[in-house]
Write an enzyme that holds these catalytic residues in place. Structure first.
Site, PDB file in Angstrom:
ATOM      1  N   ASP A 143       0.830  -1.192   0.000  1.00 38.94           N
ATOM      2  CA  ASP A 143       0.000   0.000   0.000  1.00 38.94           C
ATOM      3  C   ASP A 143       0.875   1.257   0.000  1.00 38.94           C
ATOM      4  O   ASP A 143       1.679   1.449   0.913  1.00 38.94           O
ATOM      5  CB  ASP A 143      -0.907  -0.031   1.245  1.00 38.94           C
ATOM      6  CG  ASP A 143      -2.200   0.716   1.042  1.00 38.94           C
ATOM      7  OD1 ASP A 143      -2.139   1.919   0.742  1.00 38.94           O
ATOM      8  OD2 ASP A 143      -3.268   0.084   1.172  1.00 38.94           O
ATOM      9  N   THR A 171      -6.817   3.951  -2.159  1.00 43.26           N
ATOM     10  CA  THR A 171      -6.563   2.536  -1.897  1.00 43.26           C
ATOM     11  C   THR A 171      -7.515   1.572  -2.615  1.00 43.26           C
ATOM     12  O   THR A 171      -7.070   0.656  -3.302  1.00 43.26           O
ATOM     13  CB  THR A 171      -6.590   2.277  -0.380  1.00 43.26           C
ATOM     14  OG1 THR A 171      -5.504   3.019   0.191  1.00 43.26           O
ATOM     15  CG2 THR A 171      -6.409   0.804  -0.051  1.00 43.26           C
TER      16      THR A 171
HETATM   17 ZN   LIG Z   1      -3.582   2.744  -0.323  1.00 40.79          ZN
END
Ligand SMILES: [Zn+2]
Length: 561
Positions: free
Chosen positions: A30, A71
């Site tokens: 991420d 995300t």
């Molecule tokens: Zn993310």
């Protein structure tokens, strides 16, 4: 002779690639911006990122082409091989016009969490998108395209074992697709949980893993620097005023996790490399207990590591914390690859690593270097601006005109516009024009203009169009100038926020390894949408339903003459 050996070598590779791998391991880090592994290569060890960069196929110029680099948007794009206009995940949060409220991307009231008390605790949750959810049920039903993992399930009559694991629910649910199973970390219980979409009851091994309470082993401990300060690029730059001073965690090493009963204890674990280490530990138990990669039918495991994102938000991409987090993540990856090699064999495993988006630099860091004109955007300016007064004068409606604003989308009150007998497109244009006058706003783009194609053909406009879903996107898409962003996370002030269409947020690594692949560094531009169709082509399954990416020739090999 050398030529003959080369030919033989290629023949071997081609033969191995024509055989399906036993396991497809899709790793998402991420917020790992594309330059970060190479930038911090000096402090990395062997067998982690170096294995991917030095023994795999490494694409050094991969960029997303959609505008809202958040995300769920990136994860869904990795899973489906397409853009949000097709997969429908236009943001972490959007305004649902039927329900008349903001919704969290994967919330689904029909599928409650399987663990009582594991729900998001609004009092301690620091992720503002999580707090937008009204219910704690979760499912992938809002993802409108099929995923690679779905196609694998369809191709093999449901015999492929398919899983997604992450600290973040959206990092696991998106990748597991509609046919797989997802597990994620509950900060409320310190356990990995799932919803009734996936299971009626937990597999025994999950209960056993949770009963061990691995998170609690970190109680009273701290995130310590792994190496000596002089080894790091940012070794003498730990204490920076622009870093987030999260309660009890602080701006400098060591960062304390606190006592097990501290309300922010599990949150602090997720803000450190420990979040990824717990994810790895759970994934290992999954690999063994679900017997991944043990027969000829290919299995699929997606692991999304979330710590890099949280550390980036708190301390920035150019910080000692981000650098040490990469050192720890690198060890986590090396540990994972060694484990998979032992259980499945790396020659039987096709690995791909990428990220859901990149990261900006913190304005304060840029200021230190003499780079100015970069700052945090004051969202209050949106309400108080003379823009509202101007609109009121023009249409007779002021603040009531704006139904919701959740960056990047502004939603107008369409009923009110209709009631007043006004033209929707004209109102959008007028509001956009006023928003563009605000300091720090690069562009405000009307949805009606996107529908009718009445916009200049620029990279920016195309990226906004790729993000446009008629039912979910707002009436106006707001773009800030480069290095200007909102840093207020619902009361918590953070150092940096990604989500822009600019190159630092679209830039991610793409690395393939294992399964007999030969080392190669590829500098031609590619996109992360290429990953799912590449996996599909390798395995001979059909591409996901909305896929727009192109299978990567360096991974698949040149087509036979
Ligand atoms: Zn993310």
């Amino acid at each position: 002779m050398l030529a003959l050996l080369c030919l033989l070598g290629q023949g071997v590779v081609a033969a191995e690639q024509s055989r399906p791998p036993r396991l497809v391991l899709q790793i998402t880090v991420d917020a790992l911006r594309g330059d970060l592994p190479g930038r911090f290569a000096n402090v990395l060890g062997d067998g982690g990122f170096r294995y991917l960069m030095e023994q795999g196929v490494h694409y050094t110029d991969a960029h997303y082409q959609h505008a809202n680099t958040e995300t769920i948007v990136g994860h869904a794009s990795l899973a489906t091989g397409t853009v949000p206009a097709a997969h429908g995940m236009v943001g972490n949060v959007w305004f649902d016009r039927e329900q008349g409220r903001l919704v969290y991307n994967i919330e689904d009231a029909r599928y409650r969490l399987l663990t009582a008390g594991a729900d998001v605790d609004a009092k301690t949750e620091i992720d503002p998108t999580q707090k937008a959810a009204k219910v704690d049920g979760r499912s992938p039903d809002a993802i409108l395209s099929s995923t690679f993992s779905d196609e694998l399930a369809v191709h093999y009559a449901g015999r492929s074992r398919i899983f997604g694991v992450s600290v973040k629910d959206r990092g696991a649910v998106s990748m597991a697709g509609h046919a797989g199973k997802a597990f994620w970390f509950s900060k409320a219980t310190g356990e990995f949980v799932t919803s009734t979409y996936y299971y009626d009851r937990y597999p025994d091994w999950v209960n056993q893993w949770n009963a061990r309470k691995p998170a609690m082993a970190h109680a009273g401990k701290s995130w310590e620097l792994t190496r000596k300060p002089a080894d790091y690029l940012f070794g003498d730059a730990d204490d920076r005023a622009y870093e987030t001073d999260f309660p009890g965690f602080g701006r400098t090493f060591p960062h304390a996790y606190g006592a097990a009963d501290d309300k922010y204890f599990t949150t602090r674990l997720t803000l450190s490399p420990v979040g990824d280490e717990l994810t790895l530990d759970f994934a290992k138990a999954l690999i063994v207990n679900e017997q991944l990669g043990q027969d000829a039918v290919p299995d699929y495991l997606a692991i999304s590591f979330s710590s890099t994102d949280y550390v980036g938000h708190l301390f920035g991409a150019s910080s000692l914390e981000t650098e040490d987090n990469l050192v720890r993540l690198d060890r986590t990856l090396a540990d994972l690859f060694a484990f998979v090699d032992e259980k499945v064999g790396l020659q039987n495993t096709l690995i791909v690593l990428s990220a859901d988006h990149g990261q900006p630099e913190v304005p304060g860091y840029l200021h230190e270097l003499g780079i100015h004109g970069t700052h945090y955007f004051d969202t209050k300016a949106l309400n108080k601006a003379p823009a509202i007064a101007a609109l009121k004068q023009k249409f007779g409606i002021g603040e009531a005109l704006i139904k919701a604003y959740f960056h990047p989308y502004v939603y107008l009150d369409r009923d009110l516009i209709l009631e007043k007998g006004l033209d929707q497109a004209a109102v959008e244009q007028a509001v956009a024009k006023e928003l563009e006058k605000l300091d720090g706003v690069a562009a405000a783009v009307s949805g009606s203009a996107l529908r009718t194609g009445g916009l200049p053909d620029t990279l920016l406009m195309r990226s906004i169009l790729r993000n446009f879903h008629p039912k979910r996107s707002g009436d106006i898409f707001l773009v800030f100038e480069p290095n200007i962003f909102i840093n207020d996370f619902d009361g918590l002030t953070v150092a940096s926020t990604h989500g822009s269409p600019w190159r630092y947020d679209t830039f991610v690594p793409v690395m393939f390894a294992g399964a007999g692949l030969q080392a190669q560094t590829v500098s031609r531009p590619v996109t992360p949408y290429d990953i799912a169709p590449t996996l599909a082509a390798w395995l001979g399954v059909k591409p996901p339903s909305g896929s727009i990416g192109a299978p990567l020739v360096e991974v698949l090999g040149e087509p036979a003459e």
